[in-house]
Design a protein around this motif. Structure first.
Motif, mmCIF file in Angstrom:
data_model
loop_
_atom_site.group_PDB
_atom_site.id
_atom_site.type_symbol
_atom_site.label_atom_id
_atom_site.label_comp_id
_atom_site.label_asym_id
_atom_site.label_seq_id
_atom_site.Cartn_x
_atom_site.Cartn_y
_atom_site.Cartn_z
ATOM 1 N N GLU A 173 0.848 -1.175 0.326
ATOM 2 C CA GLU A 173 -0.156 0.503 0.312
ATOM 3 C C GLU A 173 0.891 1.045 -0.517
ATOM 4 O O GLU A 173 0.809 2.148 -0.212
ATOM 5 N N SER A 174 2.214 1.250 0.786
ATOM 6 C CA SER A 174 3.020 2.083 0.678
ATOM 7 C C SER A 174 3.249 2.400 -0.348
ATOM 8 O O SER A 174 3.845 3.929 -0.752
ATOM 9 N N ALA A 175 3.929 1.098 -1.242
ATOM 10 C CA ALA A 175 4.630 1.353 -2.248
ATOM 11 C C ALA A 175 3.314 2.221 -3.525
ATOM 12 O O ALA A 175 4.070 3.132 -4.259
ATOM 13 N N THR A 176 1.922 1.883 -3.466
ATOM 14 C CA THR A 176 1.091 2.058 -4.648
ATOM 15 C C THR A 176 1.216 3.677 -4.751
ATOM 16 O O THR A 176 0.638 4.549 -5.424
ATOM 17 N N GLU A 177 1.182 4.388 -2.972
ATOM 18 C CA GLU A 177 0.777 5.416 -2.735
ATOM 19 C C GLU A 177 2.069 6.342 -3.532
ATOM 20 O O GLU A 177 1.967 7.585 -4.175
ATOM 21 N N ARG A 178 3.439 5.837 -3.016
ATOM 22 C CA ARG A 178 4.058 6.669 -3.051
ATOM 23 C C ARG A 178 4.270 6.438 -5.275
ATOM 24 O O ARG A 178 4.592 7.618 -5.474
ATOM 25 N N MET A 179 3.964 5.491 -5.910
ATOM 26 C CA MET A 179 3.896 5.150 -7.328
ATOM 27 C C MET A 179 3.066 6.411 -7.715
ATOM 28 O O MET A 179 3.663 6.648 -8.795
ATOM 29 N N ARG A 180 1.811 6.440 -7.223
ATOM 30 C CA ARG A 180 0.854 7.374 -7.973
ATOM 31 C C ARG A 180 1.770 8.641 -7.611
ATOM 32 O O ARG A 180 0.920 10.067 -8.516
ATOM 33 N N GLU A 181 2.053 9.389 -6.543
ATOM 34 C CA GLU A 181 2.491 10.385 -6.472
ATOM 35 C C GLU A 181 3.826 10.861 -7.511
ATOM 36 O O GLU A 181 4.013 11.522 -8.009
ATOM 37 N N GLU A 232 6.363 11.567 -8.052
ATOM 38 C CA GLU A 232 7.829 12.797 -7.368
ATOM 39 C C GLU A 232 8.534 12.044 -6.670
ATOM 40 O O GLU A 232 9.391 13.509 -6.071
ATOM 41 N N SER A 233 8.378 11.289 -5.792
ATOM 42 C CA SER A 233 9.263 11.125 -4.609
ATOM 43 C C SER A 233 10.464 10.640 -4.666
ATOM 44 O O SER A 233 10.890 10.619 -5.761
ATOM 45 N N ALA A 234 11.369 10.986 -4.234
ATOM 46 C CA ALA A 234 12.928 11.106 -4.054
ATOM 47 C C ALA A 234 12.780 9.270 -4.086
ATOM 48 O O ALA A 234 13.999 9.143 -4.519
ATOM 49 N N THR A 235 12.148 8.680 -3.701
ATOM 50 C CA THR A 235 12.582 7.295 -3.201
ATOM 51 C C THR A 235 12.107 6.295 -4.332
ATOM 52 O O THR A 235 11.496 5.041 -4.961
#
Length: 829
Positions: free
Chosen positions: A236-244, A246-249
């Motif tokens: 869930e955390s990974a999909t949230e970041r992939m949606r953004e 623009e995260s550095a990770t």
């Protein structure tokens, strides 16, 4: 400034030792920092490369497991009818229903088969087992209906993920329909986890279609997931970041996969997305990369610590080493003025040498030795200069390969002998020797073998003359001999002897045996004249007369030779060409080129004409071959280029094509000249096209290609002229960087009636269009040809039907206007 004034200066002084220490410390700090950064970059790049390989392998493994499930389902589809015996009066649908009711649970437990449907030939669907199974996807049903005899596969994710396989079945020898088996993807994900150790999940993709299919289902609902108790929150955390995004990770790897790096409780997890594993669904794969990141951090810390220890040791060692060298350096500095005073021997005697028991050399020893060597070399410089002067004087008069006199010195010797003949009435002979087929030796076995052959022939010529004549190499495979006091009989006797001795020379290279003959031209002085240049020209002409008789012959020059008339004709034409250049009697005539699709004329070819003093037009075939022989073609090329671009400047928007000679493609001044003229007249480079023929281009393919690409880089275009008249090689068309292909008129004149010409032109047109090149047809002389070319798809046409060549006229303002022929051509009958 005096020495006392220098010593009397006051101010803070810093020892060279400490300056070096401070400088070295700064350098080492920077080096260690750069090294640490380099180590980090290398390790991180290695980590990224390793993870890239892992992602590729795991992607293949997941897809292979899904494909293996399809294969298992295909085999099961063929086994299902065999699970129960058939009865005489039942249909295949009834038989399958009975088999699945009896063995469906076993298929679920053993093979994870969750549903079975029967699709009739008319496309109707019947649920066979179990009663509560979901209906088949409409897309799958449509594929089965479109191809009922083919096996169909589909992986679909709605509220869960299913693999469907539709296998057509035969019943009593006839096609009856397709059995569709459905299986859950969950077992494939667990098998992937057992194989790779990575967690996996399937989620809807980010597109609108996935949400529209099931609007009540949250976007990130997992349709299938391994070990949800420990992996769900990370996914869930990974999909949230992939949606953004623009995260550095979050990053995208070289294969386009989105990758997210998730820290959690001191551990690091890498999650990457495999897009479109099913319609409107993606797969997520998660790997634990904690150990790799810890290893990178430890390596960086160790690199920094080692650098700091090395810095301290280097500074201490530097202070210890610099004590003695600095003392020797001061002594050497006091001796260096002796070098400026050219007291070389005294300097070498007083140079400081080391008295250390162990002969361990250092940089100071190198400096002392260098000063010693400089003094020795300076003493030897004058001697070397004198030797070089002697060698240069010898090279100015001799051919370095054969040691014979070169052309310049040979001509000087000939002038001296002719002057002596004029004074005392003496006579002699001049022999011009040219080797037959020598070029084949270089082409077959290379220039080293050819050079060896020339050296041995020079030895034979030297031994044959026995010092009684003057022998020289004029260049390439040409030699000449002056025989003072010889008459015609002696000259011809020597010519025969030279030919025999030359034929005795044999050079072997691998499996080849090279042996050449010689053609000899003979002139006598003063019988044939006393002018050195004219005698050399007559001897050259006599040599060509000998070659005309056959190889290995000699010929004595005669004033009645027809070859002399031809030579004189070449001289006359050369004079006419030079006069036309100096008097500006060359003209450019435009012939229009029409676009067949529209009938518009926006281009023309510039054709060169010479106007003789009587005002008559002279066509290029009368003077271009002579210009190429005499080297005047270079001046003509530059005249055409300069005047064509000047005319383009007065006709903005008119594209102009000019022809390049073979010499132009070897002219290093062509590219700068084109650039300078285009810049001076502010002409659009894309309006200028250079036309080259196949034969001209392939004579020096590498050089021609390199020059053509350089000219194309500034914006000009190239057209391959007369395609089909020469080698007509598709390989050359592919290699040469041309934009247009001009088909030779021999294939156009009869194209309206010749099937073979139409086939050839159509093939060339299709091939050229496939390479992104435009096609131009020459010699278009009637409307039937235009219609045929338009039907084939040729882009442009040029010929008398489009317009005859004509000289641009001057408008009242003084600017040249295009000829009246530059008008739109009819688009149809």
């Amino acid at each position: 400034m005096s020495t006392s004034s220098l010593h009397g200066r006051s101010g803070y002084q810093l020892s060279l030792r400490w300056k070096a220490l401070i400088g070295l410390s700064l350098v080492l700090v920077l080096v260690n920092a750069a090294l640490a950064w380099f180590v980090y970059s290398q390790l991180f790049d290695q980590f990224e490369l390793q993870q890239q390989l892992v992602r590729e392998r795991q992607s293949r493994q997941l897809m292979a497991l899904l494909d293996n499930r399809y294969q298992q389902m295909s085999r099961l589809a063929n086994v299902v009818p065999l699970l129960v015996p058939e009865t005489a009066d039942e249909t295949l649908e009834e038989h399958l229903h009975r088999a699945l009711q009896t063995n469906g649970v076993m298929l679920d437990l053993e093979w994870d088969i969750r549903s079975a449907h029967w699709v009739r030939l008319d496309g109707r669907t019947q649920l066979l087992w179990p009663p509560q199974a979901a209906p088949l996807p409409s897309a799958l049903v449509g594929r089965i209906r479109a191809a009922p005899d083919d096996t169909a596969r589909m992986l679909t994710c709605r509220r869960d993920c299913r693999q469907y396989l539709a296998a057509p079945l035969l019943w009593r020898g006839e096609s009856s329909g397709a059995l569709v088996l459905g299986s859950s993807v969950a077992d494939a994900l667990l098998a992937f986890n057992a194989l790779s150790g990575a967690e996996a999940a399937i989620v809807p993709d980010a597109g609108k279609e996935a949400k529209a299919d099931d609007p009540d289902t949250p976007y990130e609902t997992f349709r299938a997931i391994t070990h949800p108790e420990r992996s769900k929150t990370l996914f869930e955390s990974a999909t949230e970041r992939m949606r953004e995004s623009e995260s550095a990770t979050v990053d995208v790897d070289v294969d386009g996969r989105t990758v997210a790096l998730i820290p959690r409780g001191g551990d690091w997890f890498e999650v990457f997305r495999i897009a479109d594993i099913a319609p409107n669904a993606d797969a997520l794969v998660m790997n634990n990369v904690t150990a790799q990141r810890i290893a990178i951090g430890n390596a960086i810390r160790n690199s920094i610590l080692i650098g700091l220890v090395g810095l301290a040791l280097s500074e201490g060692l530097l202070l210890l080493i610099m004590r003695t060298p600095l003392s020797r350096l001061r002594r050497l500095a006091r001796l260096l003025p002796l070098l400026a005073e050219q007291r070389f021997a005294e300097l070498r005697e007083r140079l400081p040498t080391t008295n250390r028991p162990l002969a361990i050399r250092d940089e100071m020893d190198l400096i002392v030795e260098a000063v010693d060597a400089v003094s020795v070399r300076m003493e030897a410089t004058e001697k070397d200069r004198e030797e070089a002067r002697t060698e240069l004087l010898w090279l100015a008069d001799h051919d370095p390969l054969t040691t014979l006199l070169n052309r310049r010195r040979f001509n000087q010797e000939l002038v001296v002998l002719l002057d002596q003949s004029a004074r005392d009435g003496s006579h002699g002979a001049l022999l011009f020797v040219d080797l037959d087929q020598f070029k084949d030796v270089n082409d077959i076995s290379g220039h080293p073998i050819g050079d060896s052959l020339l050296q041995r022939i020079a030895e034979q010529l030297t031994s044959s003359t026995k010092g009684n004549g003057v022998l020289g190499r004029l260049g390439g495979d040409e030699f000449a001999v002056i025989l003072p006091g010889a008459d015609a009989a002696q000259a011809t006797a020597l010519a025969s002897k030279l030919q025999d001795r030359i034929q005795e020379v044999v050079v072997r290279a691998r499996t080849w045996r090279h042996q050449v003959s010689a053609s000899v031209g003979i002139v006598l002085y003063p019988q044939h004249g006393r002018d050195a240049q004219q005698l050399m020209a007559d001897a050259d002409l006599a040599m060509y007369q000998a070659k005309a008789k056959g190889r290995g012959r000699w010929h004595v020059f005669s004033l009645d030779d027809k070859g002399r008339e031809r030579a004189n004709a070449r001289v006359i034409w050369a004079d006419r060409i030079a006069a036309a250049l100096s008097e500006n009697r060359y003209e450019l005539h435009f012939q229009p080129i029409a676009e067949l699709a529209t009938g518009n004329v926006r281009r023309a070819e510039a054709l060169l004409r010479m106007r003789d003093p009587n005002g008559e037009i002279v066509l290029p075939f009368s003077f271009i071959p002579i210009a190429e022989e005499t080297g005047q073609i270079e001046a003509i090329d530059h005249w055409v280029l300069s005047n064509a671009i000047e005319l383009m400047a007065s006709h903005r928007g008119l594209g102009l094509s000019i022809n390049l000679s073979a010499n132009a493609l070897q002219d290093p001044a062509l590219l700068p000249s084109v650039e300078e003229l285009l810049q001076r007249h502010q002409v659009n480079p894309s309006d200028l096209t250079f036309e080259v023929t196949e034969t001209v281009a392939i004579n020096s393919l590498a050089n021609a290609t390199r020059l053509m690409r350089s000219i194309q880089e500034i914006g000009c275009r190239f057209a391959l002229d007369d395609f089909g008249s020469g080698f007509a090689s598709y390989a050359y068309l592919r290699q040469l960087p041309v934009n247009d292909v001009k088909i030779d008129g021999a294939f156009i004149r009869d194209i309206a009636y010749s099937r073979e010409d139409r086939i050839f032109v159509r093939a060339v047109t299709d091939m050229a269009h496939g390479m992104g090149k435009r096609v131009i047809a020459e010699f278009v002389e009637n409307e039937e040809i235009v219609d045929t070319l338009r039907e084939i798809g040729v882009d442009y046409a040029q010929g008398y039907y489009i317009g005859r060549p004509a000289k641009p006229r001057k408008n009242p303002a003084g600017a040249a206007r295009p000829p009246a022929a530059l008008r739109p051509v009819r688009n149809s009958r």
